[in-house]
Design an enzyme around this catalytic site. Sequence first.
Site, short mmCIF file in Angstrom:
data_model
loop_
_atom_site.label_atom_id
_atom_site.label_comp_id
_atom_site.label_asym_id
_atom_site.label_seq_id
_atom_site.Cartn_x
_atom_site.Cartn_y
_atom_site.Cartn_z
N HIS A 154 -18.72 -33.09 -9.01
CA HIS A 154 -17.74 -32.02 -8.82
C HIS A 154 -17.96 -31.40 -7.45
O HIS A 154 -19.10 -31.27 -7.00
CB HIS A 154 -17.94 -30.95 -9.91
N GLY A 300 -2.23 -18.44 -17.08
CA GLY A 300 -1.01 -19.24 -17.13
C GLY A 300 -0.92 -20.27 -16.02
O GLY A 300 0.16 -20.60 -15.56
#
Lengths: 317, 317
Positions: A154, A300
């Site tokens: 990562h 969101g």
Amino acid sequence: MVNTGMKDRKAPETASPLPEAAELEQRKTRAKDWFRSLRDQICAEFEAIETELDPTQPHADLEPGRFERKSWDRADHADADSANPDLGGGGEMSILREGRVFEKVGVNISGVHGHFSPQFAKEIPGADISKGQFWAAGISLVAHMRSPKVPAVHMNTRMIVTGRSWFGGGGDLNPMVEVPQDTADFHAAFKAACDAHDPAYHPIFKDWCDDYFFIKHRGQARGVGGIFYDYIDSGDWEDDFALTQDVGKAFLDIYPKLVRRHMQEGWSDAEREWQLVKRGLYAEFNLVYDRGTRFGLMTGGNPEAVLMSLPPECKWP
Amino acid sequence: MVNTGMKDRKAPETASPLPEAAELEQRKTRAKDWFRSLRDQICAEFEAIETELDPTQPHADLEPGRFERKSWDRADHADADSANPDLGGGGEMSILREGRVFEKVGVNISGVHGHFSPQFAKEIPGADISKGQFWAAGISLVAHMRSPKVPAVHMNTRMIVTGRSWFGGGGDLNPMVEVPQDTADFHAAFKAACDAHDPAYHPIFKDWCDDYFFIKHRGQARGVGGIFYDYIDSGDWEDDFALTQDVGKAFLDIYPKLVRRHMQEGWSDAEREWQLVKRGLYAEFNLVYDRGTRFGLMTGGNPEAVLMSLPPECKWP
């Protein structure tokens, strides 16, 4: 350039003043351009690796994997109920799926802006000054490999602007079974990148990484570490930006070396099974603890981009 | 027996008084005995199903799956750093792995007690009266099936005592592709169980379930629902306990029927792939949102028991 204030892993109490608007816009553009350029270099290197697999290796019968690119717009996923309904901007996901060497690797660049909710703004340095307004750009990458012999990885770097401006980022290595030389080389690459800017950085960033990527409920580390840092605002923006670039370049140098070191080794079914179980722990960490993932989900964000990091296949036997 | 106060999904403002100590202990014992008895009945029924697979079906060459039982002690995992260092008790995990019909099914019974941290106590009804002291027992079950034609399922019921006492629980069905008759029959079973106690219950519990098992960041339901309820304290403990038993019996009646309805159907590779992807969403829900899972992880619970619900294999392609 001495940044002893990083030791407490908090934003410095006194931030550097933001430059005038034109200069700030220039900095934002330079950072975004760098993240895009790094993305292009990484994707090109990974695609090159795909062509280098020995024909005797598993999956060598597949076509070399190629990145698919997809733009996303923050507004498409804004949610009036979310903590941060007022977000703009977007990004580009580049995903290589079912390659010969890379089972799934996603490289995401993004540039988003808007207002934090009053509650969230309290947690973000400088958001009080900017009345919740923020700008953020970055690159984020997770690679899950076909071979259990090749470590997963990562890497992420970002620039944030609120009423102040800073850089954050890091990279960590996730081998299925640790190879001490790989670990040493991975750490050495990031150490060299950090030392060029402040010899105090690397020990702090390395410990920060170990503490951050720890799966508390399992009592075990996610991988063998690397670096993790945030709130870099040394007073010399050019140097901080150069650190960000050096971290990216260090990744681009060392990780492909580790892939090439092990990609021709083959593996057993038992090693593959262990890889799938280790990936389950990786998914646990990302869904339970990872700040970026949880921030993205709770505000969101585009779930496909936010959850790009999840393993293509894993097991909880 | 009319419990209109459940509509707001909160603990009633006025709790029923706790009985005298001897009676309270008797209630605890009866509840624990029931959870254990239900566990035994469910495990026996699932093992019976394992022997019924047609020899022409996939995995029929395997030995019929059998539950392995493992006790765990809360003290072994208590963590001085956790939110709840002072916990006692334990439980028994029963896991059937790599069966013919059940790919992985865990049935956990537990009985724990101790003190919540002052901060956590604020969130729990009645914990102010008990000065943070609590007692909890329950049964929790998740089944992941070999066949994508057989729905996965979750069921859980529990009794909690702080300065008050209540029951909670529920069950929800997770088909890979919805079969309307299955959904209707599953809902009807729980409706009958609830209606026997209060006709107001089922519509409230069904909606609560739909709202709870919703993967907000994906904008989609985890499954096709069922019931979810908490804070049941109608003033008639015997009736509340009977409801808890009826919910367990309804599960024991309907779920094996659904398994037997579909276990002999066979499936395609594409259906299996879709099952693995749906299971990824299941893991996302449990790790990101599920209150029980997050509570268990954050309070130093036994990770093997807390994460028993995670799918044996899943994909994020």
